[in-house]
Design a protein around this motif. Sequence first.
Motif, short mmCIF file in Angstrom:
data_model
loop_
_atom_site.label_atom_id
_atom_site.label_comp_id
_atom_site.label_asym_id
_atom_site.label_seq_id
_atom_site.Cartn_x
_atom_site.Cartn_y
_atom_site.Cartn_z
N UNK A 77 23.72 -19.95 -42.69
CA UNK A 77 24.74 -19.89 -42.27
C UNK A 77 25.25 -21.44 -42.79
N UNK A 78 24.33 -22.30 -42.42
CA UNK A 78 24.72 -23.79 -42.89
C UNK A 78 24.65 -24.13 -44.45
N UNK A 79 23.76 -23.30 -45.21
CA UNK A 79 24.11 -23.55 -46.65
C UNK A 79 25.34 -22.72 -47.13
N UNK A 80 25.83 -21.71 -46.34
CA UNK A 80 27.10 -21.19 -46.55
C UNK A 80 28.33 -21.91 -46.45
N UNK A 81 28.37 -22.88 -45.31
CA UNK A 81 29.60 -23.60 -44.72
C UNK A 81 29.37 -25.17 -45.23
N UNK A 82 28.19 -25.44 -45.86
CA UNK A 82 28.24 -27.01 -46.09
C UNK A 82 29.12 -27.53 -46.86
N UNK A 86 32.99 -31.73 -43.13
CA UNK A 86 33.13 -33.25 -43.56
C UNK A 86 33.18 -33.68 -41.94
N UNK A 87 33.36 -35.10 -41.92
CA UNK A 87 33.38 -35.71 -40.77
C UNK A 87 34.79 -35.50 -40.14
N UNK A 88 35.73 -34.77 -40.52
CA UNK A 88 36.99 -34.45 -39.67
C UNK A 88 36.64 -33.29 -38.95
N UNK A 89 35.57 -32.65 -38.99
CA UNK A 89 35.21 -31.50 -38.22
C UNK A 89 34.13 -31.68 -37.20
N UNK A 90 34.25 -31.07 -36.15
CA UNK A 90 33.29 -31.37 -34.95
C UNK A 90 32.50 -29.89 -35.01
N UNK A 91 31.28 -29.76 -34.90
CA UNK A 91 30.28 -28.69 -35.15
C UNK A 91 29.63 -28.58 -33.46
N UNK A 92 29.53 -27.58 -33.06
CA UNK A 92 29.02 -27.23 -31.59
C UNK A 92 28.01 -26.29 -31.74
N UNK A 103 19.74 -29.82 -37.39
CA UNK A 103 21.04 -29.47 -37.83
C UNK A 103 21.72 -30.21 -39.10
N UNK A 104 21.63 -31.52 -38.61
CA UNK A 104 22.28 -32.35 -39.58
C UNK A 104 21.70 -32.68 -40.99
N UNK A 105 20.26 -32.47 -41.08
CA UNK A 105 19.64 -32.46 -42.06
C UNK A 105 20.11 -31.43 -43.27
N UNK A 106 20.43 -30.13 -42.71
CA UNK A 106 20.85 -29.10 -43.54
C UNK A 106 22.22 -29.21 -44.15
N UNK A 107 22.95 -30.31 -43.91
CA UNK A 107 24.44 -30.28 -44.31
C UNK A 107 24.16 -31.72 -45.40
N UNK A 108 23.11 -32.55 -45.59
CA UNK A 108 22.99 -33.54 -46.27
C UNK A 108 23.92 -34.60 -46.57
N UNK A 109 24.60 -34.89 -45.34
CA UNK A 109 25.66 -35.73 -45.31
C UNK A 109 26.06 -36.02 -43.75
#
Length: 264
Positions: A77-82, A86-92, A103-109
């Motif tokens: 899922x995180x690969x799909x949405x990466x 960005x920092x304008x969005x909040x992930x729960x 979780x954060x490591x998968x977004x690589x930013x």
Amino acid sequence: MVIGFIGLGNMAKAMISGILKEQLVAPEDIIGSSATEETMAKVRSKYGIQVTSSNREVAKAADVIVLAVKPVVLPVVMEEIRDNVDTSKLIISVAAGKSCKWLGDYFEKPVKIVRCMPNTPALVQAGCSAVCKNENVTDEDLEKALQIIRSFGLAEVVNENLMDAVGAVSGASPAYVFMLIEAMADAGVKGGMPRKQAYRFAAQTVMGSAKLMLETGRHPGELKDMVCSPGGTTIEGLQVLEEEGFRGAVMDALEAVMNKSKEL
């Protein structure tokens, strides 16, 4: 504010129900994705929200993205949405055993991540959820997340190193409470009560006992002593529970949950 749900299982539906009941946003401001047309149709019909089969579409449209899928599915899922985060969005995230760093490591930013550990009573807006966050989440972001999570029950902020313990005490324990209710009802049936009535009496007793403790703020041991009259019936049963290792069995079960959670 648009709230997006990736995954439309029981926990997502509990959250959507709470959000709509508290009128945090309108149905048209919620979008959810599912892998099956059947689930999408049912959720659209029941809640009136937007639905899609595309996780990327949810991530692109939403200001708050709720990851409501099983831990094993999260990497895909995180690969799909990466690219849409960005920092304008909040992930729960409501996935067990996956830390904010994992979780954060998968977004690589840099991303804003709030981790939530809810439980199944959220299905009736009586949930109990632990919440923690990463360093990118502001106080305003956290309050926004808590407003969403509190729409379906109690929510408290904890240090992330306590999440495995919380997962045992509140996340897994409803299963053991249901087992207790079932055992209480079985005893009632053995004593002659109709089964449906025995279930009602057992469930109401558990609910009422918890309500009594929460609303009075009295120690559970003190409340237990209130029920145990000298030379009475309750103390006889209590002795049996102590002899059978009731407390130790409960503690061992929750410790097993904590250890398993750390392995995920």
